[in-house]
Design a protein around this motif. Structure first.
Motif, PDB file in Angstrom:
ATOM      1  N   LEU A  18      -8.434  -4.693  -1.899  1.00 54.72           N
ATOM      2  CA  LEU A  18      -7.986  -3.739  -1.049  1.00 54.72           C
ATOM      3  C   LEU A  18      -8.203  -4.129   0.257  1.00 54.72           C
ATOM      4  N   ALA A  19      -9.539  -4.502   0.485  1.00 51.52           N
ATOM      5  CA  ALA A  19      -9.710  -5.889   1.710  1.00 51.52           C
ATOM      6  C   ALA A  19      -8.673  -6.474   2.123  1.00 51.52           C
ATOM      7  N   MET A  20      -8.569  -7.801   1.346  1.00 51.76           N
ATOM      8  CA  MET A  20      -7.574  -8.571   1.161  1.00 51.76           C
ATOM      9  C   MET A  20      -5.956  -8.150   1.936  1.00 51.76           C
ATOM     10  N   PHE A  21      -5.796  -7.030   1.416  1.00 51.81           N
ATOM     11  CA  PHE A  21      -4.181  -6.601   1.225  1.00 51.81           C
ATOM     12  C   PHE A  21      -4.101  -5.538   2.086  1.00 51.81           C
ATOM     13  N   THR A  22      -4.630  -5.187   2.744  1.00 47.66           N
ATOM     14  CA  THR A  22      -4.743  -3.915   3.684  1.00 47.66           C
ATOM     15  C   THR A  22      -4.145  -4.495   4.920  1.00 47.66           C
ATOM     16  N   PRO A  23      -3.512  -3.811   5.662  1.00 52.25           N
ATOM     17  CA  PRO A  23      -2.063  -4.693   6.693  1.00 52.25           C
ATOM     18  C   PRO A  23      -3.653  -4.760   7.861  1.00 52.25           C
ATOM     19  N   GLY A  24      -2.741  -5.654   8.852  1.00 53.31           N
ATOM     20  CA  GLY A  24      -4.107  -6.429   9.840  1.00 53.31           C
ATOM     21  C   GLY A  24      -4.554  -4.481  11.233  1.00 53.31           C
ATOM     22  N   ARG A  25      -3.585  -4.180  10.836  1.00 51.63           N
ATOM     23  CA  ARG A  25      -3.753  -3.137  12.034  1.00 51.63           C
ATOM     24  C   ARG A  25      -4.314  -2.117  11.411  1.00 51.63           C
TER      25      ARG A  25
END
Length: 126
Positions: A18-25
């Motif tokens: 979840l942390a790695m693939f959450t969109p940056g914004r």
């Protein structure tokens, strides 16, 4: 394989994913400091490798199952950290960074070292 070792490993894997693939914004704003991002990568993968090395690697006689140990080591200390960083470039507002891969791999290696230190000390955490 004991379920009490599998559940934390799976939950941490989901959290890392979840942390790695959450969109940056969509990521929460955190206070910035030098190497804060790399420290985060290091800690995420240190805990991930430690938890997965505990899953199925120690048998009833407190011996190491080498096949499972090597499999978990390859997948969670090397393959997943590199693959996760590579896939981040396809997530909106996230980037691919070689230094993040280094932080991921060093964190995975640290988790492996901690696992073996605790195993040799007969610690209950392993």
């Amino acid at each position: 394989m004991r379920i009490r070792r599998l559940i934390p490993a799976v939950l941490w894997l989901l959290m890392v994913s979840l942390a790695m693939f959450t969109p940056g914004r969509s990521l929460p704003k955190l206070p910035e400091f030098s190497f804060g991002d790399k420290l985060g990568h290091f800690l995420l993968f240190a805990v991930l490798s430690f938890l997965w090395l505990r899953v199925g690697t120690i048998n009833e006689k407190r011996g190491i199952n080498t096949r499972i140990l090597i499999t978990n080591l390859l997948v969670f200390c090397f393959i997943f950290p590199i693959l996760a960083e590579y896939l981040q470039q396809f997530v909106p507002n996230r980037t691919f960074d070689y230094m993040d891969i280094v932080a991921n791999l060093v964190g995975g290696a640290f988790g492996f070292i901690v696992f073996f230190i605790l195993y040799k000390a007969n610690n209950r955490l392993v």
